[in-house]
Scaffold this active site. Structure first.
Site, short mmCIF file in Angstrom:
data_model
loop_
_atom_site.label_atom_id
_atom_site.label_comp_id
_atom_site.label_asym_id
_atom_site.label_seq_id
_atom_site.Cartn_x
_atom_site.Cartn_y
_atom_site.Cartn_z
N GLU A 175 0.31 9.34 -17.88
CA GLU A 175 -0.82 8.83 -17.12
C GLU A 175 -2.03 8.57 -18.00
OE1 GLU A 175 -0.42 7.78 -14.21
OE2 GLU A 175 1.56 8.67 -13.90
N PRO A 181 -0.79 -12.46 7.16
CA PRO A 181 0.04 -11.28 6.91
C PRO A 181 -0.12 -10.26 8.03
CG PRO A 181 -1.30 -11.84 4.99
CD PRO A 181 -1.81 -12.66 6.11
#
Length: 642
Positions: free
Chosen positions: A443, A219
């Site tokens: 959250e 990558p």
């Protein structure tokens, strides 16, 4: 011999200033010619022979000139395009006046018996010089200047076409294997290349053939170029580096010429390393062009590269070609066969130990506080490449310098990680109390499900400070250990955590918002992948319905291979599974209602809370309410419903 040498030194054609500056000579010559001819031919030639140095020139109005003519003081008149000049021999003077459209002037001159005529205010030679010759000279001079500059910069041939002199970086890198961390297996693979370059006779006397090429695959940002430089640095050989795109030009045949030039230069410096970055720019499969044909320039460049790799020998002074790509699946089969790129080395993203080593390498030149725990930073950066880690260290140093600190501290590194993952803090972004309340519950829902679900990543930090382009809050999760495989219950746990935000809005606020769009998208993708790629459902069994086209590029394209009937069944299963998980998540949140409210109050006030505080709130609530047995009841009820 001595005389020839001295003559060469004194010969301006070899070493003189003017020989090095032909444009300067041309400019001086052109200016001299223009000045000479302008001085000779400019002006009124009809007056040049009848005046002498003692005569004077006066500019007067046309009316005054006409009065002089009527008074008989003028002997001769010359009429130009814009000016009339008259000579008075009695006063030894030449009068000039701007021409006026006066039809009576000629009759007046005839009546006074004054000689008159026409004259040209310019000369035919200067007309030609300034209208035709000078522009040609200027154009030719500019062309010579540009041609000489491009020839100098591009090296040798006219306009530099076909040369790779300025496209190739030739150096002897100082990078060693000690400067490369996090890719230990790849380093072991390439270490023998150093041995080939240093001691080729060891292998030649045994009849072995030294490999010609090695392909680094991985990558972006994993250190392929750095590893190639380390090979050259350890072997202490010249390193010729060039990008694959540098060979491609609009002119067919230029790329092939540059390939020949590159390998000729490498052979002269052998033993050496030729490094081609992003080789997929020229090495794409020629069969991929299909019926419509392909890029002739790219294909000719590839053919020349194949021929060169077959042609150069490695018997005494080896030249080894290293290439890098993150798209090995698109490369031509002829390029990957034995005898060209004999080996492929995977340079993957680092594991936990590798991230620790990379962080330590980049911390060498940075003043780091003794209290910094590299392992904690490595846990926060799971999935990041070496280039990302280097950027995090540099960002942390910038943050510490901005606050005039003497050392980079742990909180600077954590903030740098959060910037890399979630983006910059947007403290100036104003949100209403209502929106802040929604984000806080959202959250906290993520955080609680992450801490109470088996197989989920534990919470490191929860924040409602906006970051990046669109995030109004975020929950940072850290895996307990480095993982290369995920079990089914871990994938389900990740889906539960993603659904925790939306479920918290519905349970505690009573209405859902648009803030969970990305969470729902990711949860849907996970369930689809479990069915179509991992064989984790009864709908398709072990049959693979989709294939990932590029494993190195995140979000790569997938190839789908299933019927419309299967697609309908897949959609129904995804919806059913998401509904079931959503119901379980809501039950868990309801059971931990008090913990959620405590967490929301702390997060709303402080805007950021650490994972340790989240776990403390949950643990205290479980003790007070004997919640472990209640969770078992929820799980048993869920199983009975299924």
């Amino acid at each position: 011999m001595m005389n020839n040498s001295s003559n060469n030194k004194g010969n301006p054609q070899n070493n003189g200033f003017f020989n090095k500056n032909p444009i300067f000579i041309f400019a001086v010559f052109a200016i001299a010619i223009i000045v000479i001819f302008k001085g000779l031919f400019d002006g009124n030639t009809s007056f040049s022979g009848m005046l002498n140095d003692r005569e004077t020139h006066k500019n007067i109005p046309y009316s005054e000139l006409k009065k002089l003519i009527e008074g008989g003081q003028i002997n001769q008149v010359s009429i130009g395009q814009t000016t009339i000049k008259a000579v008075s021999s009695a006063q030894n003077t030449v009068y000039s006046a701007k021409k006026v459209n006066d039809p009576e002037l000629v009759s007046l001159l005839d009546s006074k018996n004054i000689a008159y005529g026409a004259y040209s205010e310019t000369n035919w030679f200067t007309d030609i010089l300034f209208s035709w010759v000078l522009p040609v000279f200027i154009f030719f001079g500019i062309w010579m200047f540009l041609a000489s500059r491009m020839q100098k910069n591009m090296g040798g041939s006219i306009l530099g076409i076909g040369s790779s002199k300025k496209l190739v970086n030739s150096e002897k890198p100082k990078v060693k294997f000690n400067d490369v961390a996090g890719v230990e297996e790849a380093k072991e693979e390439v270490k023998e290349i150093v041995d080939f370059l240093k001691y080729p006779e060891r292998y030649i006397k045994l009849g072995a053939k030294i490999p010609k090429g090695l392909l680094l695959v991985g990558p972006p940002g994993t250190g392929k170029t750095l590893l190639a430089k380390a090979v050259a640095g350890e072997a202490d050989v010249p390193f010729f580096s060039v990008s694959g795109s540098s060979f491609i030009e609009m002119f067919v045949g230029v790329g092939a010429s540059r390939v020949r030039d590159l390998f000729e230069n490498a052979k002269k410096e052998a033993p050496a390393i030729v490094f081609i970055d992003e080789i997929d720019a020229i090495g794409k499969s020629r069969a991929a062009s299909g019926m419509m044909g392909g890029n002739d320039e790219r294909e000719q460049t590839l053919n020349q590269l194949l021929a060169e790799m077959d042609g150069f020998g490695t018997e005494s002074s080896p030249v080894i070609v290293l290439a890098a790509t993150n798209r090995p699946e698109v490369l031509d089969a002829a390029l990957l066969r034995p005898g060209r790129f004999d080996r492929q080395v995977l340079v993957d993203k680092p594991d936990f130990k590798g991230r620790c080593d990379i962080l330590k390498v980049h911390m060498k030149d940075v003043k780091i506080s003794p209290e910094v725990k590299v392992e904690d930073i490595a846990r926060l950066t799971a999935g990041l490449a070496g280039a990302d880690l280097a950027n995090i260290i540099n960002e942390a140093a910038l943050l510490a310098g901005r606050d005039s600190k003497k050392h980079v501290e742990q909180n600077d590194l954590v903030e740098a990680v959060e910037r890399a993952i979630a983006g910059l803090e947007k403290k100036s972004r104003r949100i209403s109390d209502k929106e802040k309340k929604i984000v806080t519950y959202h959250e906290c829902g993520h955080a609680l499900i992450a801490e109470t679900t088996k197989g989920a990543k534990k919470v490191s930090k929860v924040s409602v400070i906006p970051r990046g382009l669109a995030a109004l809050g975020y929950t940072l999760n850290t895996p307990e250990e480095n993982k290369f495989l995920m079990q089914k219950h871990e994938l389900i746990a990740e889906v539960d955590v993603l659904l925790g935000g939306r479920a918290a809005e519905e349970v505690f606020i009573g209405e859902i918002s648009t803030g969970a769009s990305n969470d729902l998208e990711r949860a849907t993708d996970i369930i689809k992948a479990m069915i179509s790629m991992y064989g984790m459902s009864e709908i398709a069994g072990l049959m693979v319905l989709e294939k990932q086209r590029n494993t190195f590029l995140s979000g790569g394209q997938t190839i789908k291979d299933y019927s419309e009937k299967t697609a309908e069944s897949l959609d129904e299963y995804v919806k059913k599974t998401l509904d079931e998980r959503y119901k379980d998540v809501k039950n868990t949140l309801s059971a931990y209602k008090g913990a959620i409210e405590t967490m929301v109050a702390a997060l709303y006030e402080e805007e950021t809370i650490e994972g340790a505080k989240v776990r403390e709130i949950i643990k205290n609530y479980e003790k007070e309410n004997n919640l472990s047995s209640r969770l078992q009841e929820i799980e048993e009820n869920t199983k009975e419903e299924k």
